[in-house]
Design an enzyme around this catalytic site. Structure first.
Site, PDB file in Angstrom:
ATOM      1  N   GLU A 153       0.693  -1.276  -0.145  1.00  0.00           N
ATOM      2  CA  GLU A 153       0.020   0.014   0.098  1.00  0.00           C
ATOM      3  C   GLU A 153       0.990   1.304   0.104  1.00  0.00           C
ATOM      4  O   GLU A 153       0.665   2.077   0.821  1.00  0.00           O
ATOM      5  CB  GLU A 153      -0.825   0.075   1.093  1.00  0.00           C
ATOM      6  CG  GLU A 153      -1.751  -1.249   1.188  1.00  0.00           C
ATOM      7  CD  GLU A 153      -2.263  -1.468   2.902  1.00  0.00           C
ATOM      8  OE1 GLU A 153      -1.976  -0.690   3.494  1.00  0.00           O
ATOM      9  OE2 GLU A 153      -2.934  -2.491   2.922  1.00  0.00           O
ATOM     10  N   PRO A 154       1.763   1.438  -1.007  1.00  0.00           N
ATOM     11  CA  PRO A 154       2.726   2.665  -1.153  1.00  0.00           C
ATOM     12  C   PRO A 154       1.580   3.891  -1.213  1.00  0.00           C
ATOM     13  O   PRO A 154       0.889   3.975  -2.158  1.00  0.00           O
ATOM     14  CB  PRO A 154       3.518   2.336  -2.186  1.00  0.00           C
ATOM     15  CG  PRO A 154       2.932   1.541  -3.121  1.00  0.00           C
ATOM     16  CD  PRO A 154       1.833   0.700  -2.271  1.00  0.00           C
ATOM     17  N   GLY A 155       2.069   5.149  -0.500  1.00  0.00           N
ATOM     18  CA  GLY A 155       1.539   6.322  -0.849  1.00  0.00           C
ATOM     19  C   GLY A 155       2.453   7.683  -1.118  1.00  0.00           C
ATOM     20  O   GLY A 155       2.515   7.685  -2.309  1.00  0.00           O
ATOM     21  N   ARG A 156       3.237   7.768   0.083  1.00  0.00           N
ATOM     22  CA  ARG A 156       3.877   8.946  -0.105  1.00  0.00           C
ATOM     23  C   ARG A 156       5.013   8.707  -1.275  1.00  0.00           C
ATOM     24  O   ARG A 156       5.547   9.438  -2.067  1.00  0.00           O
ATOM     25  CB  ARG A 156       4.573   9.166   1.305  1.00  0.00           C
ATOM     26  CG  ARG A 156       5.613  10.444   1.294  1.00  0.00           C
ATOM     27  CD  ARG A 156       6.355  10.215   2.601  1.00  0.00           C
ATOM     28  NE  ARG A 156       5.648   9.988   3.711  1.00  0.00           N
ATOM     29  CZ  ARG A 156       5.163  10.838   4.542  1.00  0.00           C
ATOM     30  NH1 ARG A 156       5.371  12.029   4.297  1.00  0.00           N
ATOM     31  NH2 ARG A 156       4.652  10.514   5.520  1.00  0.00           N
ATOM     32  N   TYR A 196       0.380  14.351   1.343  1.00  0.00           N
ATOM     33  CA  TYR A 196       0.090  15.123   2.546  1.00  0.00           C
ATOM     34  C   TYR A 196       0.118  16.360   2.611  1.00  0.00           C
ATOM     35  O   TYR A 196       0.368  16.966   3.647  1.00  0.00           O
ATOM     36  CB  TYR A 196       0.712  14.298   3.589  1.00  0.00           C
ATOM     37  CG  TYR A 196       0.534  12.969   3.748  1.00  0.00           C
ATOM     38  CD1 TYR A 196      -0.847  12.147   4.161  1.00  0.00           C
ATOM     39  CD2 TYR A 196       1.461  11.993   3.291  1.00  0.00           C
ATOM     40  CE1 TYR A 196      -0.889  10.937   4.091  1.00  0.00           C
ATOM     41  CE2 TYR A 196       1.328  10.557   3.360  1.00  0.00           C
ATOM     42  CZ  TYR A 196       0.015  10.065   3.761  1.00  0.00           C
ATOM     43  OH  TYR A 196       0.094   8.793   3.582  1.00  0.00           O
ATOM     44  N   CYS A 211      -3.489  33.559  10.430  1.00  0.00           N
ATOM     45  CA  CYS A 211      -3.123  34.173  11.790  1.00  0.00           C
ATOM     46  C   CYS A 211      -2.849  32.935  12.867  1.00  0.00           C
ATOM     47  O   CYS A 211      -3.528  32.809  13.871  1.00  0.00           O
ATOM     48  CB  CYS A 211      -4.436  34.930  12.200  1.00  0.00           C
ATOM     49  SG  CYS A 211      -4.424  36.095  13.640  1.00  0.00           S
ATOM     50  N   TYR A 271       4.056  18.340  11.815  1.00  0.00           N
ATOM     51  CA  TYR A 271       5.107  17.292  11.857  1.00  0.00           C
ATOM     52  C   TYR A 271       6.506  17.915  12.245  1.00  0.00           C
ATOM     53  O   TYR A 271       7.317  17.220  12.423  1.00  0.00           O
ATOM     54  CB  TYR A 271       5.226  16.314  10.945  1.00  0.00           C
ATOM     55  CG  TYR A 271       3.824  15.668  10.464  1.00  0.00           C
ATOM     56  CD1 TYR A 271       3.312  14.913  11.550  1.00  0.00           C
ATOM     57  CD2 TYR A 271       3.259  15.965   9.326  1.00  0.00           C
ATOM     58  CE1 TYR A 271       1.891  14.288  11.308  1.00  0.00           C
ATOM     59  CE2 TYR A 271       2.104  15.139   9.010  1.00  0.00           C
ATOM     60  CZ  TYR A 271       1.373  14.515   9.866  1.00  0.00           C
ATOM     61  OH  TYR A 271       0.441  13.652   9.657  1.00  0.00           O
TER      62      TYR A 271
END
Length: 431
Positions: free
Chosen positions: A289-292, A387, A359, A332
């Site tokens: 399940e690769p994403g990034r 992300y 702000c 992060y």
């Protein structure tokens, strides 16, 4: 757009992004020209970079029975999903809304796996009616509810149980998912009992085992450790009479943000497959399940310098992109490289905190960056394909940015910039 003959890549492993005499290019598209045409903030993605990242997984699995499911939470824009659907990918979803996006983008529903700790009954019904490939289940309570929902629809739900192997992925604590203190999965020591429970439920069919230990992992050791623990479980589960058709090793492979050096996908899987073969499971169906790692370095965010603000302790470079566009630094404390779109316009450099107009003191994109810039210059925030847009918000009633997908010399608008009216379209005034 013009295509000068000389170029130099500025991001290791991403030759699609390079400087030429008239500025920064992504593939054959001049980014300054795109910013002038579409305005800023502007996300721009490279189709070639996505497909090159996917090819590393495909090469790693050559000759194997493997299914690659793009973890679409990394970037769920329809144009991005289309790229992976057309390349034969399945999809890892975590909500009913993401399932709707897969269907809208032409994804194959039988290659969809549904992860997440808090699936609702409505989402379960939606996924069962659509005919997804598998539910990755994360608790005993969820097993009971899913069986009940499936039986109410006269269906059998295919399930894989996500096991928490208690392996430290050595990443940011917010994106670590495989330790005992994380909310995900079932405890390793409880897995066999829970598999037996799942097999006893009439509305379920056990088809696999799942493990996902975290995100932005930059070394192979955590994966190898997790694989050993998962294979130990597979042996015990099958010895009890429950067949495991597929083994899902999740995703989490990191990318180069700031001189990070993760293994390439094909190199990582050479190591993992060697272990799998040595333990006798090399012929088993595999899922990942690769994403990034598929989209992170494929994207940039273009932004304009609004003001340079000197101070006693800090100099500030105020840009028109903000934490609502690029939330990773605020969430992060993440690093993104920031470079000029056109080099050396300003005569001198200085050290700046690069900040947005929202702000909040937490609205920063980069700390202590040496830049030669002036108001009106444009900057590129790198490694912004994952992300960023998927986590973007309308905080301060800021419309989300436009998105462009480049393919060679072509630049396709895949998301129009939101207006203020778009942000409150669903709201109602009091009578």
């Amino acid at each position: 757009m013009s295509s000068p003959t000389t170029s130099s890549s500025i991001l290791p492993g991403a030759p699609q992004l390079a400087y030429r005499p008239d500025g920064l290019y992504l593939e054959e598209v001049n980014l300054d020209a795109l910013a002038r045409k579409h305005g800023t903030p502007l996300f721009v993605y490279s189709k070639a970079a996505m497909l090159a990242a996917l090819a590393a997984y495909q090469q790693g699995f050559a000759g194997r029975n493997a299914q690659i499911c793009y973890a679409m939470k990394a970037n769920s824009s329809l144009g991005v999903l289309q790229v992976f659907a057309r390349a034969g990918c399945g999809f890892d979803i975590v909500s009913g809304g993401e399932l709707e996006r897969v269907l809208a983008a032409g994804g194959e529903v039988g290659k969809v796996i549904f992860s997440g700790v808090g699936k609702t009954r409505a989402e379960m019904k939606q996924a069962l009616a659509a005919g997804i490939g598998c539910f990755n289940v994360e608790s005993e309570a969820e097993l009971a509810v899913l069986s009940e929902v499936a039986l109410s629809m006269s269906k059998i739900a295919p399930v894989s149980i996500r096991v928490n192997p208690n392996v430290d992925p050595k990443t940011h604590p917010y994106i670590s998912t495989g330790l005992k203190g994380n909310k995900f999965g079932v405890a390793h020591e409880d897995a066999l009992r829970i598999y037996k429970y799942a097999a006893s439920l009439e509305g379920l069919k056990v088809v696999g085992i799942d493990c996902h230990i975290g995100s932005q992992i930059t070394e192979a050791t955590p994966y190898l450790d997790a694989m050993d623990r998962v294979l130990d479980l597979v042996a015990g589960i099958e010895a009890s009479g429950i067949a495991i058709e597929h083994i899902d090793f999740g995703g989490g492979l990191g990318i180069n943000y700031n001189e990070d050096a993760p293994p390439t996908a094909d190199a990582l899987w050479r190591e993992l497959l060697a272990k799998l073969d040595a333990r006798g499971y090399g012929g088993r169906k595999l899922m990942v399940e690769p994403g990034r790692s598929l989209v992170g370095n494929a994207g940039v965010c273009l932004t304009e310098v609004l003001y340079l603000k000197p101070g006693e302790q800090k100099n500030f470079c105020v840009i028109d992109a903000a934490m609502n566009d690029l939330p990773r630094p605020a969430m992060y404390q993440a690093f993104h490289a920031i470079v000029p779109v056109v080099q050396q316009r300003a005569t001198s450099s200085a050290v700046y905190d690069v900040v947005g107009p929202v702000c909040e003191s937490g609205d920063w994109i980069g700390r202590d960056r040496t830049l030669a810039v002036a108001a009106g210059d444009r900057l590129a925030v790198l490694s912004a394909g994952a992300y960023c847009m998927s986590m973007a918000s309308n905080y301060n009633t800021r419309g989300r940015a436009a998105e462009i997908l480049v393919d060679g010399t072509q630049a396709h608008l895949i998301r129009a910039r939101e207006t203020a009216a778009d942000t409150f379209r669903g709201e109602k005034l009091l009578p």
